[in-house]
Scaffold this motif. Sequence first.
Motif, PDB file in Angstrom:
ATOM      1  N   THR A 100      30.945  59.735   0.004  1.00 35.23           N
ATOM      2  CA  THR A 100      29.647  60.410   0.120  1.00 35.23           C
ATOM      3  C   THR A 100      28.596  59.481   0.720  1.00 35.23           C
ATOM      4  O   THR A 100      27.830  59.878   1.597  1.00 35.23           O
ATOM      5  CB  THR A 100      29.182  60.903  -1.264  1.00 35.23           C
ATOM      6  OG1 THR A 100      30.183  61.749  -1.814  1.00 35.23           O
ATOM      7  CG2 THR A 100      27.867  61.652  -1.168  1.00 35.23           C
ATOM      8  N   ILE A 101      28.575  58.245   0.281  1.00 33.67           N
ATOM      9  CA  ILE A 101      27.609  57.284   0.813  1.00 33.67           C
ATOM     10  C   ILE A 101      27.896  56.996   2.282  1.00 33.67           C
ATOM     11  O   ILE A 101      26.968  56.899   3.100  1.00 33.67           O
ATOM     12  CB  ILE A 101      27.614  55.995  -0.034  1.00 33.67           C
ATOM     13  CG1 ILE A 101      26.996  56.285  -1.397  1.00 33.67           C
ATOM     14  CG2 ILE A 101      26.860  54.866   0.659  1.00 33.67           C
ATOM     15  CD1 ILE A 101      27.112  55.160  -2.384  1.00 33.67           C
ATOM     16  N   VAL A 107      25.372  59.922   8.975  1.00 37.22           N
ATOM     17  CA  VAL A 107      24.427  60.934   9.464  1.00 37.22           C
ATOM     18  C   VAL A 107      23.076  60.293   9.762  1.00 37.22           C
ATOM     19  O   VAL A 107      22.472  60.548  10.810  1.00 37.22           O
ATOM     20  CB  VAL A 107      24.291  62.084   8.440  1.00 37.22           C
ATOM     21  CG1 VAL A 107      23.125  62.992   8.781  1.00 37.22           C
ATOM     22  CG2 VAL A 107      25.578  62.886   8.384  1.00 37.22           C
ATOM     23  N   VAL A 108      22.599  59.447   8.856  1.00 34.63           N
ATOM     24  CA  VAL A 108      21.316  58.771   9.096  1.00 34.63           C
ATOM     25  C   VAL A 108      21.402  57.870  10.325  1.00 34.63           C
ATOM     26  O   VAL A 108      20.496  57.840  11.157  1.00 34.63           O
ATOM     27  CB  VAL A 108      20.886  57.962   7.835  1.00 34.63           C
ATOM     28  CG1 VAL A 108      19.709  57.065   8.142  1.00 34.63           C
ATOM     29  CG2 VAL A 108      20.537  58.912   6.711  1.00 34.63           C
ATOM     30  N   GLY A 109      22.510  57.150  10.479  1.00 36.03           N
ATOM     31  CA  GLY A 109      22.693  56.305  11.659  1.00 36.03           C
ATOM     32  C   GLY A 109      22.743  57.109  12.941  1.00 36.03           C
ATOM     33  O   GLY A 109      22.153  56.724  13.954  1.00 36.03           O
ATOM     34  N   ALA A 110      23.440  58.249  12.909  1.00 34.02           N
ATOM     35  CA  ALA A 110      23.499  59.102  14.099  1.00 34.02           C
ATOM     36  C   ALA A 110      22.115  59.633  14.454  1.00 34.02           C
ATOM     37  O   ALA A 110      21.742  59.684  15.636  1.00 34.02           O
ATOM     38  CB  ALA A 110      24.470  60.254  13.866  1.00 34.02           C
ATOM     39  N   LEU A 111      21.351  60.018  13.450  1.00 36.13           N
ATOM     40  CA  LEU A 111      19.991  60.499  13.721  1.00 36.13           C
ATOM     41  C   LEU A 111      19.102  59.385  14.284  1.00 36.13           C
ATOM     42  O   LEU A 111      18.280  59.623  15.167  1.00 36.13           O
ATOM     43  CB  LEU A 111      19.375  61.089  12.453  1.00 36.13           C
ATOM     44  CG  LEU A 111      19.964  62.423  12.004  1.00 36.13           C
ATOM     45  CD1 LEU A 111      19.385  62.824  10.660  1.00 36.13           C
ATOM     46  CD2 LEU A 111      19.721  63.507  13.038  1.00 36.13           C
TER      47      LEU A 111
END
Length: 187
Positions: A100-101, A107-111
């Motif tokens: 999960t982490i 996702v945060v890195g991709a954004l």
Amino acid sequence: MSSGRGGSWTFAGAAVVALLLLDVVDFAQTKNFEDVRCKCICPPYRNISGHIYNRNVSQKDCNCLHVVEPMPVPGHDVEAYCLLCECKYEERSSNTIKVTIIIYLSVVGALLLYMLFLLLVDPLIRKHDPYTQPLHNEEDSEEMRPPVDPQARGNTVLERVEGAQQRWKKQVQEQRKTVFDRHKMLS
């Protein structure tokens, strides 16, 4: 912007994801001893202060006699001390937490990479549009803007988004105008 820089970013991102996935696979193969535990909370007893004891034992052995070591009371007070202690068997899945982490961080890195891409590329793509100008609270700001021919613009995604943004700005300006007109009428 050269294609070599974009390729190196892609390679670096793929390498990080591969390392994280290998770490998850390696972690799944080894049993984590902290996934199960017995937690005994013992309150103060006579002149002994309260204490919390943790131990990795099976669920059937989750009691004061197996978890509390060293026993802080002499042999004849052990039963009375253990009756005060509250023991709970706890289980968790470290693999689920870790995956999960990793997904969240991915996702945060991709954004963040997408935001960086937009910050670098958007000024190059966006051309100066003489029809856009900042919003004013004046009534005549719409009269100063020349009409925009919708057929003159292309159908790229960026231009459609800009068109929607212009329509939204026009609606906001009309709402401001009606609010200020109503405010003047009420005053």
